[in-house]
Scaffold this motif. Structure first.
Motif, PDB file in Angstrom:
ATOM      1  N   VAL A  48       1.163  -1.180   0.460  1.00  9.29           N
ATOM      2  CA  VAL A  48       0.387  -0.430   0.052  1.00  9.29           C
ATOM      3  C   VAL A  48       0.541   1.284  -0.168  1.00  9.29           C
ATOM      4  O   VAL A  48       0.676   2.270  -1.216  1.00  9.29           O
ATOM      5  CB  VAL A  48      -0.597   0.308   0.967  1.00  9.29           C
ATOM      6  N   LEU A  49       1.943   0.871   0.572  1.00 10.37           N
ATOM      7  CA  LEU A  49       2.552   2.554   0.894  1.00 10.37           C
ATOM      8  C   LEU A  49       3.489   2.538  -0.451  1.00 10.37           C
ATOM      9  O   LEU A  49       3.895   3.947  -0.820  1.00 10.37           O
ATOM     10  CB  LEU A  49       3.697   2.237   1.549  1.00 10.37           C
ATOM     11  N   LEU A  50       4.469   1.785  -1.004  1.00 11.67           N
ATOM     12  CA  LEU A  50       4.863   1.527  -2.344  1.00 11.67           C
ATOM     13  C   LEU A  50       3.764   2.257  -3.409  1.00 11.67           C
ATOM     14  O   LEU A  50       3.889   2.835  -4.228  1.00 11.67           O
ATOM     15  CB  LEU A  50       4.783   0.328  -2.964  1.00 11.67           C
ATOM     16  N   LYS A  51       3.213   1.836  -3.620  1.00 11.35           N
ATOM     17  CA  LYS A  51       2.333   2.628  -4.189  1.00 11.35           C
ATOM     18  C   LYS A  51       1.772   3.863  -3.990  1.00 11.35           C
ATOM     19  O   LYS A  51       1.310   4.919  -5.359  1.00 11.35           O
ATOM     20  CB  LYS A  51       0.191   1.735  -4.213  1.00 11.35           C
ATOM     21  N   ARG A  52       1.494   4.468  -2.887  1.00 12.85           N
ATOM     22  CA  ARG A  52       0.455   4.751  -2.645  1.00 12.85           C
ATOM     23  C   ARG A  52       2.200   6.116  -3.020  1.00 12.85           C
ATOM     24  O   ARG A  52       1.770   7.627  -3.693  1.00 12.85           O
ATOM     25  CB  ARG A  52       0.503   5.329  -1.004  1.00 12.85           C
TER      26      ARG A  52
ATOM     27  N   ARG B  23       2.204  14.507  -3.444  1.00  9.20           N
ATOM     28  CA  ARG B  23       2.911  15.735  -2.437  1.00  9.20           C
ATOM     29  C   ARG B  23       3.062  14.599  -1.358  1.00  9.20           C
ATOM     30  O   ARG B  23       2.846  13.673  -1.358  1.00  9.20           O
ATOM     31  CB  ARG B  23       1.435  16.818  -1.704  1.00  9.20           C
ATOM     32  N   PRO B  24       3.418  14.769  -0.142  1.00 12.49           N
ATOM     33  CA  PRO B  24       4.555  14.232   0.579  1.00 12.49           C
ATOM     34  C   PRO B  24       3.244  14.084   1.564  1.00 12.49           C
ATOM     35  O   PRO B  24       1.854  14.679   2.492  1.00 12.49           O
ATOM     36  CB  PRO B  24       6.233  15.857   1.117  1.00 12.49           C
ATOM     37  N   PHE B  25       3.491  13.237   2.199  1.00 16.75           N
ATOM     38  CA  PHE B  25       2.215  11.912   3.488  1.00 16.75           C
ATOM     39  C   PHE B  25       2.950  12.046   4.430  1.00 16.75           C
ATOM     40  O   PHE B  25       3.172  11.270   4.480  1.00 16.75           O
ATOM     41  CB  PHE B  25       1.119  11.115   2.552  1.00 16.75           C
ATOM     42  N   ASP B  26       2.397  11.830   5.776  1.00 21.08           N
ATOM     43  CA  ASP B  26       2.226  11.188   6.764  1.00 21.08           C
ATOM     44  C   ASP B  26       1.389   9.767   6.512  1.00 21.08           C
ATOM     45  O   ASP B  26       0.640   9.229   6.184  1.00 21.08           O
ATOM     46  CB  ASP B  26       2.453  11.846   7.803  1.00 21.08           C
ATOM     47  N   HIS B  27       2.212   9.022   7.092  1.00 20.88           N
ATOM     48  CA  HIS B  27       1.354   7.290   7.759  1.00 20.88           C
ATOM     49  C   HIS B  27       1.955   6.707   8.543  1.00 20.88           C
ATOM     50  O   HIS B  27       3.280   6.745   9.256  1.00 20.88           O
ATOM     51  CB  HIS B  27       1.783   6.631   7.077  1.00 20.88           C
TER      52      HIS B  27
ATOM     53  N   GLY C 266       5.910  13.110   6.082  1.00 13.67           N
ATOM     54  CA  GLY C 266       6.687  13.296   4.592  1.00 13.67           C
ATOM     55  C   GLY C 266       6.921  12.518   4.118  1.00 13.67           C
ATOM     56  O   GLY C 266       7.956  13.251   2.491  1.00 13.67           O
ATOM     57  N   GLY C 267       6.354  11.013   4.024  1.00 10.69           N
ATOM     58  CA  GLY C 267       6.732  10.255   2.301  1.00 10.69           C
ATOM     59  C   GLY C 267       6.522  11.469   0.740  1.00 10.69           C
ATOM     60  O   GLY C 267       5.050  11.580   0.378  1.00 10.69           O
ATOM     61  N   TYR C 268       7.635  10.974   0.231  1.00  5.23           N
ATOM     62  CA  TYR C 268       7.431  11.408  -1.530  1.00  5.23           C
ATOM     63  C   TYR C 268       8.950  10.937  -1.844  1.00  5.23           C
ATOM     64  O   TYR C 268       9.974  10.851  -1.225  1.00  5.23           O
ATOM     65  CB  TYR C 268       7.793  12.917  -1.458  1.00  5.23           C
ATOM     66  N   VAL C 269       8.312  10.104  -3.507  1.00  9.20           N
ATOM     67  CA  VAL C 269       9.496  10.187  -4.078  1.00  9.20           C
ATOM     68  C   VAL C 269       9.528  11.350  -5.267  1.00  9.20           C
ATOM     69  O   VAL C 269       8.482  11.452  -5.783  1.00  9.20           O
ATOM     70  CB  VAL C 269       9.045   8.719  -4.454  1.00  9.20           C
ATOM     71  N   PRO C 270      10.288  11.912  -5.222  1.00  8.41           N
ATOM     72  CA  PRO C 270      10.561  13.205  -6.525  1.00  8.41           C
ATOM     73  C   PRO C 270      10.372  13.062  -7.823  1.00  8.41           C
ATOM     74  O   PRO C 270      10.357  13.203  -8.746  1.00  8.41           O
ATOM     75  CB  PRO C 270      11.675  14.650  -6.218  1.00  8.41           C
TER      76      PRO C 270
ATOM     77  N   SER D 156       6.478   3.173 -12.380  1.00 11.02           N
ATOM     78  CA  SER D 156       6.188   2.694 -11.162  1.00 11.02           C
ATOM     79  C   SER D 156       4.479   2.648 -10.639  1.00 11.02           C
ATOM     80  O   SER D 156       4.812   1.449 -10.290  1.00 11.02           O
ATOM     81  CB  SER D 156       7.145   3.660 -10.402  1.00 11.02           C
ATOM     82  N   ALA D 157       4.246   3.789 -10.691  1.00 10.24           N
ATOM     83  CA  ALA D 157       2.814   3.220 -10.332  1.00 10.24           C
ATOM     84  C   ALA D 157       1.627   1.878 -10.901  1.00 10.24           C
ATOM     85  O   ALA D 157       0.997   1.714 -10.368  1.00 10.24           O
ATOM     86  CB  ALA D 157       1.499   4.306 -10.852  1.00 10.24           C
ATOM     87  N   GLU D 158       2.094   1.801 -12.549  1.00 13.28           N
ATOM     88  CA  GLU D 158       1.855   0.785 -12.604  1.00 13.28           C
ATOM     89  C   GLU D 158       2.096  -0.547 -12.842  1.00 13.28           C
ATOM     90  O   GLU D 158       2.264  -1.716 -13.975  1.00 13.28           O
ATOM     91  CB  GLU D 158       1.425   1.222 -14.357  1.00 13.28           C
TER      92      GLU D 158
END
Length: 318
Positions: A134-138, A144-148, A157-161, A167-169
């Motif tokens: 779930v985290l990889l896909k997100r 934008r960065p997110f917290d989990h 601040g999870g984010y892959v610039p 990747s998403a597919e």
């Protein structure tokens, strides 16, 4: 019915089980084997080295550099590195691959000092895999960065610039037989790797997987892969991954695989052929014959499902 073939590397030298298939990318032999696998009809190659995840990532990068159309299937485990780090590294590999990278998620034991894992180890492992995916896909899709904060992972601040273009597919491959494993696979798997068994046992497992995927509206997205060990006198004593075992000349091997193809299996993961001569024979004889036979027989039987029923009946009678 489109059938794909995946090469599952074993040991190059049966007399020396310490020598891996991806022995040395600087050696001409390794380059030739990769080119041969790509040229004779295989669509994919599995990367699953005893060295572990980081070694697998290095091998995958090198294999992608040395091939042009072969899909590289990277074996991966949750819990080895943090999801955000894995997402960045996999996105970089995806950018290099041009869409030729897929992820093969295996279960793994948790630490021996984890008391909770000892109590409910199997369920815990699959819950962690679920959260990890779930985290990889997100991370691959968020803008934008997110917290989990989850049961296994905390992300701030999870984010892959620099996301990979695909990747998403990225295709996710999974397996398993327990109800817990199938629930997670039903949510995430694009390709399900089947366990060996009789035709009826494999058919029943496929039905269970489809039912699990249907709960997430994903039954139509699933493809099924079956590990098949082609056994000869040269490699009969070499053990490896569990797989349906078939022996004989190429024509007999192709005939033996027909009933599995008619169940709806769209990929055969070929184990046990690692020498150039074996790879060439499998590609130019077994693979070509199986594809041609399936196409010809389907053309001869117009009623939907009739071809599958006939081939399975013939196999049981034989």
């Amino acid at each position: 019915m489109p059938i794909e073939f995946t090469h599952v590397p074993g040991k190059t030298h049966p007399a020396d089980l310490t020598v891996p298939f991806f022995n040395d990318f600087a050696e001409t032999a390794t380059k030739k084997k990769l080119s041969l696998i790509e040229d004779v009809g295989f669509q994919k190659i599995i990367v699953d080295d005893p060295g572990g995840l980081l070694t697998n990532m290095d091998i995958a990068a090198r294999a992608l550099d040395r091939t042009s159309s072969l899909e590289v299937v990277l074996t991966h485990w949750a819990g080895v590195i943090e999801p955000a780090t894995a997402a960045r590294q996999l996105a970089a590999l995806d950018a290099k691959s041009g869409g030729r990278l897929s992820l093969r998620m295996l279960s793994e034991p948790l630490n021996d000092d984890d008391a909770e894992a000892r109590a409910v180890g199997h369920t815990l492992i699959w819950q962690r895999i679920d959260e990890y995916l779930v985290l990889l896909k997100r991370l691959w899709s968020n803008d934008r960065p997110f917290d989990h904060e989850g049961a296994f992972y905390s992300v701030r601040g999870g984010y892959v610039p620099r996301k990979g273009p695909h990747s998403a597919e990225m295709a996710i491959r999974m397996g398993g037989q327990s109800g817990t494993a199938l629930r997670v696979a039903g949510r995430h798997a694009d390709v399900f790797e089947l366990a060996p068994g009789s035709l009826d046992e494999i058919r029943q497992l496929m039905e269970r997987v489809r039912s699990a995927a249907a709960e997430h509206g994903r039954a139509h997205k699933l493809r099924f892969a079956l590990p098949v060990r082609i056994r000869s006198e040269d490699n009969a004593a070499v053990s490896g991954q569990k797989a349906v075992e078939i022996a004989g000349p190429p024509a007999q091997v192709a005939l033996s695989l027909l009933p599995y193809g008619t169940l709806g299996i769209e990929e055969f993961m070929i184990v046990g052929i690692d020498r150039p001569r074996e790879i060439a024979m499998a590609g130019r004889e077994t693979i070509a014959l199986l594809r041609n036979t399936l196409a010809r027989r389907e053309a001869d039987v117009p009623q939907p499902g009739a071809f599958a029923s006939r081939v399975i009946q013939e196999a049981r009678a034989g």
